[in-house]
Design a protein around this motif. Structure first.
Motif, PDB file in Angstrom:
ATOM      1  N   UNK A 243     -10.304   6.894  14.867  1.00 22.85           N
ATOM      2  CA  UNK A 243     -11.210   6.025  14.110  1.00 22.85           C
ATOM      3  C   UNK A 243     -10.571   4.675  13.835  1.00 22.85           C
ATOM      4  N   UNK A 244      -9.266   4.688  13.519  1.00 23.29           N
ATOM      5  CA  UNK A 244      -8.552   3.445  13.233  1.00 23.29           C
ATOM      6  C   UNK A 244      -8.500   2.556  14.478  1.00 23.29           C
ATOM      7  N   UNK A 245      -8.258   3.214  15.620  1.00 21.18           N
ATOM      8  CA  UNK A 245      -8.251   2.441  16.850  1.00 21.18           C
ATOM      9  C   UNK A 245      -9.612   1.784  17.088  1.00 21.18           C
ATOM     10  N   UNK A 246     -10.697   2.559  16.831  1.00 20.40           N
ATOM     11  CA  UNK A 246     -12.047   2.028  17.006  1.00 20.40           C
ATOM     12  C   UNK A 246     -12.313   0.895  16.030  1.00 20.40           C
ATOM     13  N   UNK A 247     -11.857   1.088  14.783  1.00 25.38           N
ATOM     14  CA  UNK A 247     -12.058   0.038  13.784  1.00 25.38           C
ATOM     15  C   UNK A 247     -11.284  -1.220  14.151  1.00 25.38           C
ATOM     16  N   UNK A 248     -10.030  -1.012  14.622  1.00 25.80           N
ATOM     17  CA  UNK A 248      -9.235  -2.167  15.029  1.00 25.80           C
ATOM     18  C   UNK A 248      -9.905  -2.909  16.187  1.00 25.80           C
ATOM     19  N   UNK A 249     -10.424  -2.091  17.130  1.00 20.87           N
ATOM     20  CA  UNK A 249     -11.100  -2.705  18.277  1.00 20.87           C
ATOM     21  C   UNK A 249     -12.332  -3.465  17.826  1.00 20.87           C
ATOM     22  N   UNK A 250     -13.075  -2.872  16.884  1.00 24.20           N
ATOM     23  CA  UNK A 250     -14.272  -3.535  16.377  1.00 24.20           C
ATOM     24  C   UNK A 250     -13.916  -4.828  15.663  1.00 24.20           C
ATOM     25  N   UNK A 251     -12.852  -4.768  14.878  1.00 24.43           N
ATOM     26  CA  UNK A 251     -12.420  -5.979  14.176  1.00 24.43           C
ATOM     27  C   UNK A 251     -12.016  -7.066  15.177  1.00 24.43           C
ATOM     28  N   UNK A 252     -11.332  -6.624  16.269  1.00 27.30           N
ATOM     29  CA  UNK A 252     -10.971  -7.595  17.313  1.00 27.30           C
ATOM     30  C   UNK A 252     -12.209  -8.163  17.978  1.00 27.30           C
TER      31      UNK A 252
END
Length: 740
Positions: A122-131
């Motif tokens: 989930x954190x990876x997805x959130x980081x990707x979304x933030x990027x």
């Protein structure tokens, strides 16, 4: 008691099957009492490495905030939560977890339950979304198109990018939190509240050419595209607004240029075309339509192969295929094309392939109508052929007086140059007033050679009598000429032309032309027919004149000959002693001259000269001429004057000038001792040298008043002994070879 057992069993099952890690701690000591399989699998430690150890003694928790101090805080607050806690697994891999701890009672004992959820993915997805959001924001801010973000439900503007603010001249505050149709630039356009409702329904709307008015009043042409899409669970509208003012200006300029090009192409006097590589005609201008008499729609529905005449298709397919393959031909090429009227038109084409990148998509070119030029060239070629033919006929006529040969040559050109099947020439017999066969060509039978037509009868007779061309387009429709029909049975002729042969106002005959198909000649054809008829009339006239001239010349020559023989007989009558001498020497002189290769005209002059060789003696007194004894020294000069008298008598008569050599010079001697001029060797005319031998031969072999005749042997010996002195040795040699 049983209920408690059942409850514990259910909890145990949940504990074992949970998809989150679970730790059970003693609330007083922090000692781990239990750990579920998911956490063991998540962190990679064994159960033994967890149980009966304090939390901060387990490797995964040694360096994190969940330390002994945090445990003590948990004892006090009975709740602690870490939303993003990094844990290191036994193999050193870092995972992100959500860590929640609660203190609760189990009977009278406090325990701590720690729920540990792996949120790495989930954190990876959130980081990707933030990027992604950051990138989107950068794009939003830097975009070279205007962008509006609207609330899909209310139409209220949530965001506007700098480019649109600059484009329209409104501030950010004049956009944000206002509905689209409340912003000045959009108040009077179709993107109103109704259009917004349509967008809500269809989730897409596009205006390709929308006029927006900027805050300063300037009108801007834009392309307006709106899409509805989800951001999380929320629907938003993104409006992309592209300034196409410059694009529109370029388009208008291109359209104007295209119109100018189109007008230029259509005003061009030359045909302009574009043809697809398949051969389909894509574009033609008015001149091309005009040249071929098709309208534009008709030509655009056709292929290039549709307008190439069948007779030329094979010839042109190769060169046209080369162009369609992209090969450029050297210089202009000439083609025959078929117009709507079915007539052949000739065009001179300059063309080149048109590329789209490396691929040939079509070829384009300019076609100049050269039909008039080609017809002129063809006319010049035909006229040159006609002139060549007439020149050839002239040479034939001039070179011989064989009428049949001349007329046959004319008929060859009639057939070839006029493209007809058969022809004949009838010659007018002025005595019988009948047209009689002269020559023919192209007939299947020889019946035509028996042809005789009275003036005024049949087509030929009418042509001669009326002195004008007779044309019968279809002989089958002319049954009145039964004789011609019977004569030409089996010839299958369709059309007929009869041309009178007239020269100097006189009819000489008729040229008849026959063809086995219908014939529609042009003016040039008739002109050449009349020229050939004129040549035939000239040939007949020349041969007729020549025959007449020959008769006249023959009659005149006979008259000359008779006159000269009369003079010769008159001389013989005056000098009875030499009677017959003139005839004998004349015959012998002609015979010897022929042995020297003199032609017939020259032999005539030899004959006349021999007959008149003693004509000068008419000026010698009878007393000297008839003296029975040898002449005295005083008498010889008078006798020697007779060659001079002959010259003076004959030279004024022009037709006898060529015959003067014998009368004037037959007494000259090879060694120069003769008279009247003492000529020597080759200075003496050949015919005089020939006659000198003959004259002496006849004189010595004949009786004279003053002596008897010599024997032939004696005369031969005398002549041989005089060779090189009195006589030319060559003449003597030839004379000795001729029987006396």
């Amino acid at each position: 008691m049983q209920k408690l057992k059942d409850s514990e069993l259910r909890y145990r099952r949940l504990f074992e099957a949970a998809e989150d890690g679970i730790l059970i701690l003693d609330a007083e000591t922090g000692m781990i009492e239990d750990v579920n399989p998911f956490l063991i699998n998540m962190l990679g430690y064994s159960r033994e490495e967890f149980v009966e150890k304090k939390l901060w003694e387990v490797g995964a928790f040694k360096d994190i905030e969940a330390s002994q101090n945090a445990f003590e805080a948990l004892q006090i607050s009975e709740y602690i939560r870490y939303e993003d806690l990094p844990l290191k697994t036994k193999d050193g891999y870092l995972i992100q977890v959500e860590f929640v701890s609660n203190v609760y009672l189990v009977e009278d004992e406090k325990v701590i339950q720690c729920n540990i959820r792996d949120i790495t993915a989930r954190k990876h997805a959130e980081d990707a979304m933030q990027g992604s959001e950051a990138r989107y924001r950068r794009l939003f801010e830097a975009a070279e198109d205007g962008i509006l973000i609207l609330d899909a439900k209310t139409g209220r503007i949530g965001d506007v990018n700098p480019y649109l603010i600059k484009m329209l001249g409104y501030s950010r505050e004049e956009f944000v939190e206002k509905k689209l149709w409340e912003v000045g630039a959009f108040k009077d356009i179709e993107a109103s509240q109704d259009a917004f409702e349509a967008l809500q329904e269809h989730k897409f709307i596009r205006y390709e050419d929308l006029p927006l008015r900027a805050k300063d009043g300037q009108l801007i042409q834009v392309e307006f595209v709106s899409n509805v899409y989800l951001v999380g669970d929320e629907k938003v509208i993104q409006c992309n607004i592209r300034d196409i003012t410059e694009h529109k200006r370029i388009i208008v300029a291109l359209q104007e240029n295209e119109k100018r090009y189109y007008d230029l192409v259509n005003q061009s006097p030359e045909g302009v075309f574009i043809i697809e590589i398949s051969g389909k005609i894509l574009t033609v201008n008015k001149a091309m339509c005009r040249e071929l008499a098709f309208n534009e729609e008709e030509l655009l529905s056709m292929s290039i192969w549709d307008i190439i005449p069948q007779d030329y298709l094979g010839q042109y397919r190769k060169s046209l295929s080369k162009i369609l393959e992209g090969k450029i031909l050297e210089g202009a090429a000439e083609y025959a094309v078929c117009g709507k009227d079915g007539k052949i038109h000739y065009v001179e084409v300059l063309s080149a392939p048109h590329y789209n990148g490396k691929d040939i998509i079509d070829f384009q070119g300019i076609a100049r109508d050269i039909t008039a030029r080609k017809h002129s060239e063809e006319q010049i070629r035909r006229q040159l052929e006609h002139l060549t033919a007439l020149s050839g006929i002239d040479r034939i006529i001039a070179a011989n007086f064989d009428l049949e040969l001349s007329l046959s040559e004319i008929l060859i050109h009639v057939a070839v140059e006029l493209g007809i099947d058969a022809a004949d020439i009838l010659i007018l017999n002025t005595n019988s007033q009948m047209l009689e066969y002269g020559a023919e060509r192209g007939f299947r039978t020889k019946t035509i050679r028996n042809r005789q037509v009275y003036l005024g009868e049949g087509y030929a007779g009418r042509a001669a009598l009326d002195r004008q061309l007779i044309r019968i387009p279809n002989l089958r429709d002319a049954p009145d000429n039964q004789f011609l029909t019977a004569l030409l049975e089996g010839e299958d002729f369709i059309c007929y032309f009869g041309v009178p042969l007239i020269i100097k106002g006189q009819v000489k005959g008729v040229l008849e032309v026959f063809h086995r198909d219908a014939l529609e000649p042009d003016e040039e054809w008739f002109d050449f027919l009349n020229s050939l008829a004129g040549q035939a009339a000239i040939a007949i006239e020349i041969v007729t004149l020549f025959a007449s001239l020959q008769r006249s010349n023959s009659e005149l020559a006979m008259a000359y000959d008779a006159t000269i023989e009369g003079w010769s007989r008159a001389l013989d009558l005056r000098d009875k002693e030499t009677e017959g001498h003139t005839q004998r020497v004349t015959e012998m002189a002609v015979k010897l001259a022929r042995a020297f290769g003199l032609n017939e005209e020259e032999l005539v002059q030899v004959r006349w000269g021999a007959l008149l060789h003693d004509i000068g003696k008419m000026g010698v007194p009878d007393s000297i001429l008839h003296k029975p004894s040898p002449l005295t020294g005083e008498e010889w000069p008078a006798m020697k004057m007779h060659p001079t008298f002959a010259y003076e008598m004959l030279s004024p008569i022009r037709y006898l000038r060529l015959a003067l050599d014998i009368p004037y010079s037959h007494h000259e001697k090879w060694d120069g001792s003769g008279y009247p001029h003492g000529l020597k060797g080759a200075q003496i005319p050949l015919v005089a040298r020939i006659f000198a031998v003959v004259d002496v031969w006849d004189a010595l072999t004949s009786d004279r008043p003053y002596r008897s005749a010599w024997t032939k042997e004696k005369v031969r010996d005398h002549i041989l002994s005089s060779s090189g002195t009195h006589f030319d040795p060559q003449v003597v040699d030839i004379f000795m070879q001729i029987p006396a």
